[in-house]
Every structure is written in C-alpha cells, then in structure tokens.
Design a protein around this motif. Sequence first.
Motif, mmCIF file in Angstrom:
data_model
loop_
_atom_site.group_PDB
_atom_site.id
_atom_site.type_symbol
_atom_site.label_atom_id
_atom_site.label_comp_id
_atom_site.label_asym_id
_atom_site.label_seq_id
_atom_site.Cartn_x
_atom_site.Cartn_y
_atom_site.Cartn_z
ATOM 1 N N LYS A 158 0.828 -1.205 0.000
ATOM 2 C CA LYS A 158 0.000 0.000 0.000
ATOM 3 C C LYS A 158 0.867 1.262 0.000
ATOM 4 C CE LYS A 158 -4.087 -2.041 2.058
ATOM 5 N NZ LYS A 158 -4.992 -2.080 3.207
ATOM 6 N N ALA A 159 1.966 1.240 0.742
ATOM 7 C CA ALA A 159 2.866 2.395 0.775
ATOM 8 C C ALA A 159 3.516 2.617 -0.589
ATOM 9 C CB ALA A 159 3.940 2.198 1.847
ATOM 10 N N ILE A 160 3.901 1.537 -1.240
ATOM 11 C CA ILE A 160 4.493 1.644 -2.581
ATOM 12 C C ILE A 160 3.475 2.224 -3.551
ATOM 13 C CG2 ILE A 160 5.308 0.278 -4.564
ATOM 14 C CD1 ILE A 160 6.656 -1.590 -2.455
ATOM 15 N N GLN A 161 2.234 1.731 -3.484
ATOM 16 C CA GLN A 161 1.193 2.244 -4.381
ATOM 17 C C GLN A 161 0.916 3.720 -4.099
ATOM 18 O OE1 GLN A 161 -0.189 0.696 -7.097
ATOM 19 N NE2 GLN A 161 -0.933 2.760 -7.461
ATOM 20 N N ARG A 162 0.880 4.089 -2.831
ATOM 21 C CA ARG A 162 0.637 5.494 -2.463
ATOM 22 C C ARG A 162 1.757 6.391 -3.013
ATOM 23 N NH1 ARG A 162 -2.662 9.557 -1.413
ATOM 24 N NH2 ARG A 162 -1.970 10.874 0.274
ATOM 25 N N THR A 163 2.996 5.928 -2.917
ATOM 26 C CA THR A 163 4.131 6.692 -3.442
ATOM 27 C C THR A 163 4.008 6.851 -4.956
ATOM 28 O OG1 THR A 163 5.531 5.859 -1.664
ATOM 29 C CG2 THR A 163 6.646 6.766 -3.576
ATOM 30 N N LYS A 164 3.603 5.780 -5.642
ATOM 31 C CA LYS A 164 3.403 5.862 -7.091
ATOM 32 C C LYS A 164 2.290 6.846 -7.425
ATOM 33 C CE LYS A 164 4.941 1.193 -8.276
ATOM 34 N NZ LYS A 164 4.510 -0.141 -8.766
ATOM 35 N N ASP A 165 1.216 6.808 -6.634
ATOM 36 C CA ASP A 165 0.097 7.732 -6.866
ATOM 37 C C ASP A 165 0.536 9.183 -6.698
ATOM 38 O OD1 ASP A 165 -1.543 5.555 -7.299
ATOM 39 O OD2 ASP A 165 -2.484 5.632 -5.311
ATOM 40 N N VAL A 166 1.313 9.458 -5.663
ATOM 41 C CA VAL A 166 1.795 10.818 -5.414
ATOM 42 C C VAL A 166 2.704 11.267 -6.559
ATOM 43 C CG1 VAL A 166 3.261 12.228 -3.905
ATOM 44 C CG2 VAL A 166 1.524 10.739 -2.912
ATOM 45 N N ALA A 167 3.578 10.384 -7.020
ATOM 46 C CA ALA A 167 4.477 10.727 -8.129
ATOM 47 C C ALA A 167 3.681 10.991 -9.406
ATOM 48 C CB ALA A 167 5.482 9.598 -8.362
ATOM 49 N N TYR A 168 2.653 10.195 -9.651
ATOM 50 C CA TYR A 168 1.826 10.366 -10.852
ATOM 51 C C TYR A 168 1.099 11.700 -10.819
ATOM 52 C CZ TYR A 168 -1.878 9.544 -14.261
ATOM 53 O OH TYR A 168 -2.738 9.655 -15.320
ATOM 54 N N VAL A 169 0.500 12.026 -9.676
ATOM 55 C CA VAL A 169 -0.239 13.276 -9.545
ATOM 56 C C VAL A 169 0.693 14.478 -9.605
ATOM 57 C CG1 VAL A 169 -1.641 14.643 -7.954
ATOM 58 C CG2 VAL A 169 -2.161 12.240 -8.303
ATOM 59 N N SER A 170 1.867 14.351 -9.019
ATOM 60 C CA SER A 170 2.784 15.485 -9.001
ATOM 61 C C SER A 170 3.391 15.766 -10.376
ATOM 62 C CB SER A 170 3.891 15.262 -7.973
ATOM 63 O OG SER A 170 4.713 14.181 -8.366
ATOM 64 N N ALA A 171 3.313 14.791 -11.286
ATOM 65 C CA ALA A 171 3.871 14.979 -12.624
ATOM 66 C C ALA A 171 2.975 15.856 -13.491
ATOM 67 C CB ALA A 171 4.079 13.625 -13.300
ATOM 68 N N GLY A 172 1.728 16.018 -13.108
ATOM 69 C CA GLY A 172 0.824 16.857 -13.892
ATOM 70 C C GLY A 172 -0.557 16.255 -13.952
ATOM 71 N N LEU A 173 -1.377 16.864 -14.742
ATOM 72 C CA LEU A 173 -2.764 16.458 -14.862
ATOM 73 C C LEU A 173 -3.034 16.022 -16.296
ATOM 74 C CD1 LEU A 173 -5.621 16.362 -13.608
ATOM 75 C CD2 LEU A 173 -5.899 18.719 -14.351
ATOM 76 N N ASN A 174 -3.549 14.817 -16.448
ATOM 77 C CA ASN A 174 -3.933 14.321 -17.764
ATOM 78 C C ASN A 174 -5.425 14.562 -17.928
ATOM 79 O OD1 ASN A 174 -1.395 13.320 -18.564
ATOM 80 N ND2 ASN A 174 -1.680 11.558 -17.225
ATOM 81 N N THR A 175 -5.798 15.212 -19.003
ATOM 82 C CA THR A 175 -7.199 15.544 -19.250
ATOM 83 C C THR A 175 -7.449 15.547 -20.756
ATOM 84 O OG1 THR A 175 -8.954 17.136 -18.739
ATOM 85 C CG2 THR A 175 -6.779 18.041 -19.247
#
Length: 91
Positions: A52-69
Amino acid sequence: MDEIETLGAKKLELLEHISALPVREIGAFKHFRARLFRNHTLTQSAMEGMQKAIQRTKDVAYVSAGLNTYGANGKKQHLAVKGSGVLSRRS
C-alpha cells in the motif's frame, strides 16, 4: 519482498507438516506452532502495508507529474503542475 514471500511459503509447508504429525508428537510443537501462526499473520500484514505504501508513493508521483485531461477537441493533453516542491502533511 520476493524473499519474504518464499519464506512465507516455506513456513506454511512446515506448519502443514507439523499438523500432519501423530498426536503424541504434536504436543511439543503447540507453543511453536502458535508463534509461527502469529508471525505469519504479522508478516502478511507488514507485506500488505508495504504494498500500500508503494502504491501510495506511485500515486503521489503520478499526480505530481501533472494532470492528464482531454481538450476541447477530445484529444488527451497533459497539463504540467507547478508546485512549491513541498508535500503537505494534510493528506
């Protein structure tokens, strides 16, 4: 993490072997068996927490990279997010 999973599998094999022993021989293993079950439960919980911690870190990195829309034309676009570079503790 793979090593922990391998050890867990070996431990389960050992528990199955102990459980298959004749009743007269199991008595010596009762205390040991209880410890193995507790250890297995704790190890399983720790592994789930790490995943869960690894997934949370990946989620934070994905969100911090920008917004896909999607743009007005229906095509995907990436919007860079400028931040302070500091993570908030509120999450």
